[in-house]
Enzyme design. Sequence first.
Site, PDB file in Angstrom:
ATOM      1  N   VAL A  12       0.856  -1.178   0.000  1.00  0.00           N
ATOM      2  CA  VAL A  12       0.000   0.000   0.000  1.00  0.00           C
ATOM      3  C   VAL A  12       0.895   1.231   0.000  1.00  0.00           C
ATOM      4  O   VAL A  12       1.999   1.210   0.547  1.00  0.00           O
ATOM      5  CB  VAL A  12      -0.958   0.014   1.220  1.00  0.00           C
ATOM      6  CG1 VAL A  12      -0.203   0.089   2.528  1.00  0.00           C
ATOM      7  CG2 VAL A  12      -1.960   1.167   1.113  1.00  0.00           C
ATOM      8  N   CYS A  13       0.431   2.263  -0.686  1.00  0.00           N
ATOM      9  CA  CYS A  13       1.167   3.518  -0.755  1.00  0.00           C
ATOM     10  C   CYS A  13       2.549   3.276  -1.352  1.00  0.00           C
ATOM     11  O   CYS A  13       2.710   2.497  -2.288  1.00  0.00           O
ATOM     12  CB  CYS A  13       1.218   4.148   0.641  1.00  0.00           C
ATOM     13  SG  CYS A  13       1.520   5.925   0.653  1.00  0.00           S
ATOM     14  N   GLU A  14       3.595   3.918  -0.774  1.00  0.00           N
ATOM     15  CA  GLU A  14       4.930   3.781  -1.347  1.00  0.00           C
ATOM     16  C   GLU A  14       5.558   2.413  -1.082  1.00  0.00           C
ATOM     17  O   GLU A  14       6.690   2.151  -1.491  1.00  0.00           O
ATOM     18  CB  GLU A  14       5.878   4.853  -0.801  1.00  0.00           C
ATOM     19  CG  GLU A  14       5.360   6.275  -0.858  1.00  0.00           C
ATOM     20  CD  GLU A  14       4.806   6.711   0.494  1.00  0.00           C
ATOM     21  OE1 GLU A  14       4.307   5.852   1.255  1.00  0.00           O
ATOM     22  OE2 GLU A  14       4.886   7.920   0.781  1.00  0.00           O
TER      23      GLU A  14
END
Length: 215
Positions: free
Chosen positions: A101-103
């Site tokens: 998730v995300c970076e």
Amino acid sequence: MIIGIPVYDDVDMLDVTGPYEMFRWAGIDVDLLAVKRRMVQFRDAFPFKVERSFAQARQYDALWVPGGDPNALSQLIHDPKRVYLDFLVKQAAITPMVASVCEGALLLAAAGLLDGYKATTHWAFIPCLKAYKHIKVVRGHPRFHLDRDRLTGGGISSGLDEALMLIKLLKGGKVAREVQRTTQYYPDPPVRSKLTPAKTCPMPPWPPAGTQASS
């Protein structure tokens, strides 16, 4: 059923805690893992305790890789010993589903675990993901994207949607809907804004100014 979440200092809080709560409401065990058993801090120094080291990792049904502060990500990606990245590689080889998730997608990318896959990440870090030529970046800014045994998510809050998707994949739609109801997850934000395409990668240069890369 168990999900492993490998964490590190300055990891994003909601990348970990939001999905963690979703998974637990689904009756899924969650292992927080770090290089060593110790106190770890979320971004902005909120501390939490990790009881299981990488060496104590179990067999997981899914691996959940969270994003974090760009400086922390750079340290993990450029670590000459590849401690975090090699842990991901080792676990991915025996784990049916690998998610970020995300970076966190950048950590999977740096480990070579998104080569040949379509993936997404936080909108501001799309240019960073595009730098990996063997990855097809999904157009637009989807909350999450599933490509075979890889599930990648957008920025921070996207992890809630993505966690429900992972629950659906692991335990079925009925359980996922029950978790949605229990957590009353029916988003209706009081504001509306638009995401615009990012043009440059916000990751800091490596090595940091005034230092030398380790050999």
